[in-house]
Structures are given as C-alpha cells and as structure tokens.
Design a protein around this motif. Sequence first.
Motif, PDB file in Angstrom:
ATOM      1  N   ALA A   1     -20.924 -15.689  41.015  1.00 22.21           N
ATOM      2  CA  ALA A   1     -20.333 -17.126  40.821  1.00 22.21           C
ATOM      3  C   ALA A   1     -21.831 -18.074  41.193  1.00 22.21           C
ATOM      4  CB  ALA A   1     -19.427 -17.325  40.843  1.00 22.21           C
ATOM      5  N   GLU A   2     -21.725 -19.082  39.652  1.00 24.02           N
ATOM      6  CA  GLU A   2     -22.465 -20.285  39.754  1.00 24.02           C
ATOM      7  C   GLU A   2     -24.366 -19.419  39.553  1.00 24.02           C
ATOM      8  OE1 GLU A   2     -21.919 -23.706  40.078  1.00 24.02           O
ATOM      9  OE2 GLU A   2     -19.734 -22.489  40.356  1.00 24.02           O
ATOM     10  N   ASP A   3     -24.176 -18.883  39.024  1.00 26.07           N
ATOM     11  CA  ASP A   3     -25.837 -18.396  38.599  1.00 26.07           C
ATOM     12  C   ASP A   3     -25.661 -18.059  36.811  1.00 26.07           C
ATOM     13  OD1 ASP A   3     -26.978 -16.792  40.558  1.00 26.07           O
ATOM     14  OD2 ASP A   3     -26.556 -15.354  40.784  1.00 26.07           O
ATOM     15  N   ALA A   4     -26.979 -18.288  36.310  1.00 26.64           N
ATOM     16  CA  ALA A   4     -27.228 -18.809  34.832  1.00 26.64           C
ATOM     17  C   ALA A   4     -27.373 -17.376  34.341  1.00 26.64           C
ATOM     18  CB  ALA A   4     -27.962 -20.107  34.502  1.00 26.64           C
ATOM     19  N   LEU A   5     -27.081 -16.899  33.173  1.00 27.94           N
ATOM     20  CA  LEU A   5     -27.885 -15.716  32.579  1.00 27.94           C
ATOM     21  C   LEU A   5     -28.229 -16.200  30.947  1.00 27.94           C
ATOM     22  CD1 LEU A   5     -28.470 -12.651  31.960  1.00 27.94           C
ATOM     23  CD2 LEU A   5     -26.116 -12.925  30.713  1.00 27.94           C
ATOM     24  N   LEU A   6     -29.837 -16.418  31.383  1.00 28.39           N
ATOM     25  CA  LEU A   6     -30.037 -17.018  29.724  1.00 28.39           C
ATOM     26  C   LEU A   6     -30.339 -15.273  29.020  1.00 28.39           C
ATOM     27  CD1 LEU A   6     -32.003 -19.370  29.069  1.00 28.39           C
ATOM     28  CD2 LEU A   6     -33.843 -18.380  29.677  1.00 28.39           C
ATOM     29  N   VAL A   7     -29.792 -16.334  27.628  1.00 32.67           N
ATOM     30  CA  VAL A   7     -29.515 -14.902  26.498  1.00 32.67           C
ATOM     31  C   VAL A   7     -30.917 -16.017  25.417  1.00 32.67           C
ATOM     32  CG1 VAL A   7     -28.212 -14.524  25.247  1.00 32.67           C
ATOM     33  CG2 VAL A   7     -27.334 -14.666  27.342  1.00 32.67           C
ATOM     34  N   LEU A   8     -31.573 -14.971  25.457  1.00 35.00           N
ATOM     35  CA  LEU A   8     -32.743 -14.812  24.493  1.00 35.00           C
ATOM     36  C   LEU A   8     -32.579 -13.773  23.260  1.00 35.00           C
ATOM     37  CD1 LEU A   8     -35.677 -16.087  26.441  1.00 35.00           C
ATOM     38  CD2 LEU A   8     -34.517 -17.641  24.232  1.00 35.00           C
ATOM     39  N   GLY A   9     -31.795 -14.561  21.723  1.00 38.38           N
ATOM     40  CA  GLY A   9     -32.508 -13.554  20.704  1.00 38.38           C
ATOM     41  C   GLY A   9     -31.146 -13.955  19.867  1.00 38.38           C
TER      42      GLY A   9
ATOM     43  N   THR B   1     -30.813 -25.027  36.030  1.00 34.82           N
ATOM     44  CA  THR B   1     -29.822 -24.454  36.820  1.00 34.82           C
ATOM     45  C   THR B   1     -30.937 -23.088  37.530  1.00 34.82           C
ATOM     46  OG1 THR B   1     -27.871 -23.992  37.058  1.00 34.82           O
ATOM     47  CG2 THR B   1     -28.745 -23.110  34.809  1.00 34.82           C
ATOM     48  N   HIS B   2     -30.130 -22.530  38.142  1.00 42.44           N
ATOM     49  CA  HIS B   2     -30.390 -21.388  39.084  1.00 42.44           C
ATOM     50  C   HIS B   2     -30.419 -19.818  38.297  1.00 42.44           C
ATOM     51  CE1 HIS B   2     -31.709 -19.434  42.209  1.00 42.44           C
ATOM     52  NE2 HIS B   2     -30.381 -18.435  42.326  1.00 42.44           N
ATOM     53  N   VAL B   3     -31.719 -20.283  37.263  1.00 43.19           N
ATOM     54  CA  VAL B   3     -31.771 -19.217  36.244  1.00 43.19           C
ATOM     55  C   VAL B   3     -32.883 -17.650  37.036  1.00 43.19           C
ATOM     56  CG1 VAL B   3     -32.754 -18.345  34.122  1.00 43.19           C
ATOM     57  CG2 VAL B   3     -31.700 -20.773  34.575  1.00 43.19           C
ATOM     58  N   ARG B   4     -32.074 -16.746  37.621  1.00 46.48           N
ATOM     59  CA  ARG B   4     -32.658 -15.488  37.658  1.00 46.48           C
ATOM     60  C   ARG B   4     -32.541 -15.180  36.953  1.00 46.48           C
ATOM     61  NH1 ARG B   4     -31.391 -13.801  42.884  1.00 46.48           N
ATOM     62  NH2 ARG B   4     -29.165 -13.743  42.273  1.00 46.48           N
ATOM     63  N   PHE B   5     -31.775 -14.581  35.894  1.00 43.88           N
ATOM     64  CA  PHE B   5     -31.472 -12.957  35.251  1.00 43.88           C
ATOM     65  C   PHE B   5     -31.474 -13.678  33.487  1.00 43.88           C
ATOM     66  CE2 PHE B   5     -29.696 -12.088  39.011  1.00 43.88           C
ATOM     67  CZ  PHE B   5     -29.448 -10.313  38.932  1.00 43.88           C
ATOM     68  N   VAL B   6     -32.173 -12.774  33.437  1.00 42.36           N
ATOM     69  CA  VAL B   6     -32.865 -13.019  31.505  1.00 42.36           C
ATOM     70  C   VAL B   6     -31.720 -12.092  30.919  1.00 42.36           C
ATOM     71  CG1 VAL B   6     -34.303 -13.089  29.752  1.00 42.36           C
ATOM     72  CG2 VAL B   6     -34.127 -14.377  31.842  1.00 42.36           C
ATOM     73  N   LEU B   7     -31.018 -12.045  30.317  1.00 40.06           N
ATOM     74  CA  LEU B   7     -30.470 -10.969  28.636  1.00 40.06           C
ATOM     75  C   LEU B   7     -31.901 -10.980  27.714  1.00 40.06           C
ATOM     76  CD1 LEU B   7     -28.637  -8.862  27.944  1.00 40.06           C
ATOM     77  CD2 LEU B   7     -27.519  -9.911  26.946  1.00 40.06           C
ATOM     78  N   ALA B   8     -32.536 -10.520  27.574  1.00 39.99           N
ATOM     79  CA  ALA B   8     -33.472 -11.068  26.033  1.00 39.99           C
ATOM     80  C   ALA B   8     -33.101  -9.922  25.027  1.00 39.99           C
ATOM     81  CB  ALA B   8     -34.629 -10.483  26.054  1.00 39.99           C
ATOM     82  N   GLU B   9     -33.203  -9.867  23.643  1.00 41.64           N
ATOM     83  CA  GLU B   9     -32.861  -8.808  22.775  1.00 41.64           C
ATOM     84  C   GLU B   9     -33.808  -8.070  22.106  1.00 41.64           C
ATOM     85  OE1 GLU B   9     -32.300  -9.408  17.565  1.00 41.64           O
ATOM     86  OE2 GLU B   9     -33.011 -10.876  18.746  1.00 41.64           O
ATOM     87  N   ASP B  10     -35.169  -8.413  22.184  1.00 37.39           N
ATOM     88  CA  ASP B  10     -36.596  -7.809  21.812  1.00 37.39           C
ATOM     89  C   ASP B  10     -37.904  -7.870  23.002  1.00 37.39           C
ATOM     90  OD1 ASP B  10     -37.462  -9.566  20.382  1.00 37.39           O
ATOM     91  OD2 ASP B  10     -36.922  -9.275  19.074  1.00 37.39           O
ATOM     92  N   GLN B  11     -38.518  -7.316  22.391  1.00 42.99           N
ATOM     93  CA  GLN B  11     -39.839  -7.667  23.128  1.00 42.99           C
ATOM     94  C   GLN B  11     -40.438  -8.321  22.980  1.00 42.99           C
ATOM     95  OE1 GLN B  11     -42.909  -4.858  21.290  1.00 42.99           O
ATOM     96  NE2 GLN B  11     -44.803  -5.259  22.996  1.00 42.99           N
TER      97      GLN B  11
ATOM     98  N   LEU C   1     -25.363  -9.344  23.157  1.00 38.24           N
ATOM     99  CA  LEU C   1     -26.516 -10.290  23.712  1.00 38.24           C
ATOM    100  C   LEU C   1     -25.121 -11.299  23.832  1.00 38.24           C
ATOM    101  CD1 LEU C   1     -28.758  -9.111  23.449  1.00 38.24           C
ATOM    102  CD2 LEU C   1     -28.979 -11.495  22.048  1.00 38.24           C
ATOM    103  N   TYR C   2     -23.836 -11.190  22.531  1.00 41.58           N
ATOM    104  CA  TYR C   2     -21.932 -11.332  23.284  1.00 41.58           C
ATOM    105  C   TYR C   2     -21.695 -10.612  24.198  1.00 41.58           C
ATOM    106  CZ  TYR C   2     -22.344 -13.858  18.592  1.00 41.58           C
ATOM    107  OH  TYR C   2     -23.002 -14.367  17.048  1.00 41.58           O
TER     108      TYR C   2
END
Length: 647
Positions: free
Chosen positions: A75-83, A122-132, A89-90
């Motif tokens: 909780a309070e972590d941020a997941l940056l979503v790129l793509g 914010t506290h971004v430590r996780f990223v969800l990326a679409e591709d290379q 991703l949804y």
Amino acid sequence: MQSTETNAAKGSNTTWDMGTDTTLIHILARNAELLGNRVAMREKHLGIWQEITWSQMLDTTLACAAGMESLGFSAEDALLVLGDNRPRLYMGMLAAGVLGGYAMPVYSTATPDEIRHFMHETHVRFVLAEDQEQVDKVLDLGDQGATIKNIIYDEPRGLTNYSNPGLISWEKLQAIGADRLRAEPKLRNALIERALPDGPAVFVHSSGTTGKPKGVVLSHRNFLAGVRNAHRGGAFTFGETILAYLPMAWVGDFAITVGAGVALHFTINIPERQETVLHDLREVAPTFYLAAPRSWDNMLTTIQVRMEDSTPLKKWLYDVFMNSALASERRKLEGKQPSLTERLMRQLGEWLIFGPIKDQLGLTRLRGAFTGGEAIGEDTFVFYRALGVKLRQFYGQTESSAFTALQDTEEVRLHTVGKPLPGVEVKIGDNGEVLIRSGSVFSGYYKLENATREALEDGWLHTGDAGYIEPDGHMVVLGRLSEVVYTSKGERYIPNYIENRLKFSPYIKDVAVLGSGRDTLAAIICIDMEPVGHWAEVRGISYMSYADLSQKPEVIELVTAAVKRVNSILPDGLKLHHFVSLHKEFDPDDGEVTRTRKLRRNVVEERYAPIIDAIYGGQQTVTMKAQITYESGEVGTIERQLSVQEI
C-alpha cells in the motif's frame, strides 16, 4: 439504484447493485461468479482475436497482485504503467488497486523528462511496461539514479538477453502469484476484500496546460459514482461492446474501459496496434464509441477522400442523399420537423448510401456515439447526425472521474454540452466559473495542499471553466476561466473559443490566438497535413514537406477562407486581422501542446515571439527558427521565412 439484467448463461434474473460502497475488484469477483465463461476482454494478436473470460480476468488479476506483493509491492507504493492498451496492463492496474497502491498510467509517447517528473512525484519502485521500447526508457532513468526495484514487462520480444536486476516477465510474475495463491488458500478471498471503497483505484494527472501536470488520485467510490451517474444519464448500459483504444493515461479510458467496463460488464476489445484502430473498429462494430473531435474529423476526411476516388454515379448518389439528410438534420437542430420528402429520402438513403458507409467504418451497431475534450465543428457534428450516427457531446474533468454532463440523444444543441448528469450538482460562481459537486469528485491533488484548497471549497469543485446554464438546464462551456483576456480596447474574449471554431475547418489542426492587451487579434495557425496534402494533390499542387506545403499560396488562400468564415460570426472588436501559417505542427515533445493536444499558451508565445513581434510590428515576412525534437530525443532546428497574412 438497482438495475436488473437477464443472465443468459444461468437462465435467471440477477440484480446488479449500482451502489458505490464497494470496489472494482469486488465487482470483478462478482462478474467471475455470475458470468464466469462470458468474454470480458478480446485482444487482437497477429490478426486473431484472443478472448479472456471474466473468470480468467479475475484469476490473472489476483495472481498479479499476489506476485507483486511477494516482490515487495505494498500500500502507498506506485506502479508506473507504460505502453499502449493491453489486457495485462489493465489487469496490472487493477492488481495495484487490490494492494492499496497507486496504478499510474503514463502516455506511451512520454519523454524521459515527463516520466522522471511522475517518478519523483511519489514512491515509484515498480514499473509495468508493454515492450522493449518502454523498458529501455525506464532502464535509462535507472542509470540516472531512479530507484526502481522491479520492471515487469508484457511483450518479451527483444528482451531475452537483458540481464538487468529486477527485470521480470509477466509470465514469471504470474507463476510467482499462482504458487503463492495455491500455498495460501485464504489469500484469494483476503485480496478480494482488502481494497476499500475510498482506497485508490488509479493515479492520473491533470492536463498540465499551465505548468506541470498535477497528480489526481481517484478512489473506487469516485469511479463507481461517475459510472452510476453516466449510466443513469443514458451514456451506456449493461453489456456494451467497446473498443479500448484511447490513451491509458487519460482518465476517460480508465473510467470507460475499467470503471464502466467492469461495473457494467462490457465486452472490452483491444486493437492490435494504434495504427490498426480503424480496421479493428470495423471488425468489432462497437455499441459505444468515444472519440475526440479530431478523430471524428479524420474519419470524415477518410469518407470524403474515398468518395472523391469513387465513380461518378456513386458520387452523384452520395451528394443527393447526403445533402438531403444534412438539410433534414439542420431543420431538427432548429426545432423543426423534417419534410415528408426528407423522411423518404432518409429511408432510401439508409439502404443505398448511409448503411454501407457505416458498415465500412464499423458504426452499424453504435448506440452511444460521443465526442468530448473540446468543441467539435458544426459541419462534422451535423454530418454524423445526418449519416444516422447519433453523435453527442459530453463534458467532464479528470478531477470528476470524467463524467459531468451529457447531451440527450434527441435533445442536441451545437453550443451546449447537455444537462448535468443525475447525481451531479452544477452552479455558476460569481466570476462565471462552473462549479460541480458529486460523489465522483476527487478528494484533492496528490501532496499539493494549496492547489487542493483552490480547487475544492465546501465540497464544490472549481473546474476552472467559464460557462453558464441556460433556463432549461443545458450547460454552455466557453473555455478556461484563466484564459479570459482583454484587448487594449477593453474587448473581453476567450482565445480557446475562437481557436476551436478555427479548428472546425478540416484543414486546420492547431491554433494560437493572440491579442491580449493589443489593439487587434491575430493567430498562429498549423495546417493539418493529411487533408491539406490530399487537397493539394487533387489540384496538382506539388510540395516537398510540411514546411513547403504550409507556405504554398493556394494553401494560404485555403486558410484565409477558413479565417474569414470564423470572422463572419465574431463581433467587430474580436475579428482576426492577421495570421501566420506555421512551418511545423505544435508538438507535445516540444512542450507546445499537452499529450491531449491542449495548447500550452505561455510556451507558444515565448517560442514564437519573433512571429508575434512581426505581426504587431507591421512586417510582411518573418524568418523563424523553430526547435524540434526527433524520435531519438535529439533536438534540432529548422528555419523558414514565413509570410504575415492580413485579412
């Protein structure tokens, strides 16, 4: 409020609660229980539509949540979503909400500086990326000191030989989560119940027209209130078929694809690529479709181009039936009834012309057709209504979960955005500002107390828009209140109002109206390359580039005609006296417009100061150097002599 829909799979009636005291994951679990084998999502991959059922969607989301928590997401972590739009991703964004974290989608075209701003927010430590491509962006930021723990990627192509610590495939994350769910039998229900109605559903951003985008955290309750209001207002109903192609970072995409998509169990179709949207649109034939005015304009241009290349007989039939339908639709907008001849022509035209055109575009099943974000051109709006597509305007903000007001299907006016939705209160402040109050309104900007105090007062959201309410309740939005300016002669105007009317022309893409504190108004105009290029080709006008085409005398005359049309409806004190056709488009990478193509006026006026000085200095030409940003990120300049046109 409660709605009832027949559950065909079970052969019984099921009551669907439209309350807001729940969460998206809780509703998803209910969908999986009652509609388990029904299709929730379809993604086109390598030309084939791949289906995901509601049961599979829930299982995948929970495995993602369990896997991310095992990796340290909390909780309070941020997941940056790129793509671009992708089912994983949804589902990853839903999983972040399950854990009480912030799902933060970012435009796929975002520059490293824009991404860095979001990561520092914010506290971004996780990223969800679409591709290379998106992974490489994040790795570059890591090399510059960003503290990223894990990068989860969807498409493995090109990433096989990457050995960076923390880089993990979606499949591996799923395996970690599934193993944990099997080892902890109570975890599944615990995850479904963990999220709270007032907990974060998504972390989006304001448009940032006057500065850096502000963070907006919207709760499950906010979104579900917005969906309920829009449903009661007739925007959509249960079981719609939609095409999820809008930018994931825009609040409207989350509100429709995830919010309404889950709450009203839509069938969510995801195109193979952005370049295939129109082709996929025809295959899907959605029942609900929202597009920006520019997208509707582009579709209209496609129709017009095809008709230009058609046979003489087909062109004649198109002109006859379309002109009759346009006349009929304009009579309706004036409150008059179409004549008997027009009604008969309408029926015959549907069989010969309108039906086939809608079939080619994928609009045959459309019940809800919407445009929003800015004003749409009168000709474009009337065209689709004449075609039989009941296009409507809607109005909303990021801060209100996208939905505020909506036009009724049979109560459409060109100058209004419709009436406030059920559950939305609207009033006009003493300074002419539109104020709204609803359960869909956010609780404040993320870690920006001063901005929050300015935006929220006694539960009322200060939208920043100037407008008024007509006696019968229809809302009229004039533009941004902060953009109300005066000429040196005291004439009050909103530049955006004039800019939108200039953009009603299919040949004009962007405009910056000038004149604050000046004697007269002028404009910097960017032509739209595709329709102007086609217009030039049909007339045998050769050109080498955008810069070359924009300065052709014939194109200058074309733009002049568009300016004169707008001048004809403006009061004398607000008519445009000069314009310059710019040698490049306004570009979000250059900071001139936002990712949703809203003008950053201060940037434009500073960057193109030589043009402004030339216009108001009485010069006939000006040599302009413009900064451009290439796809590689490198910055260059182009130089061109531009003519100052007097109207």
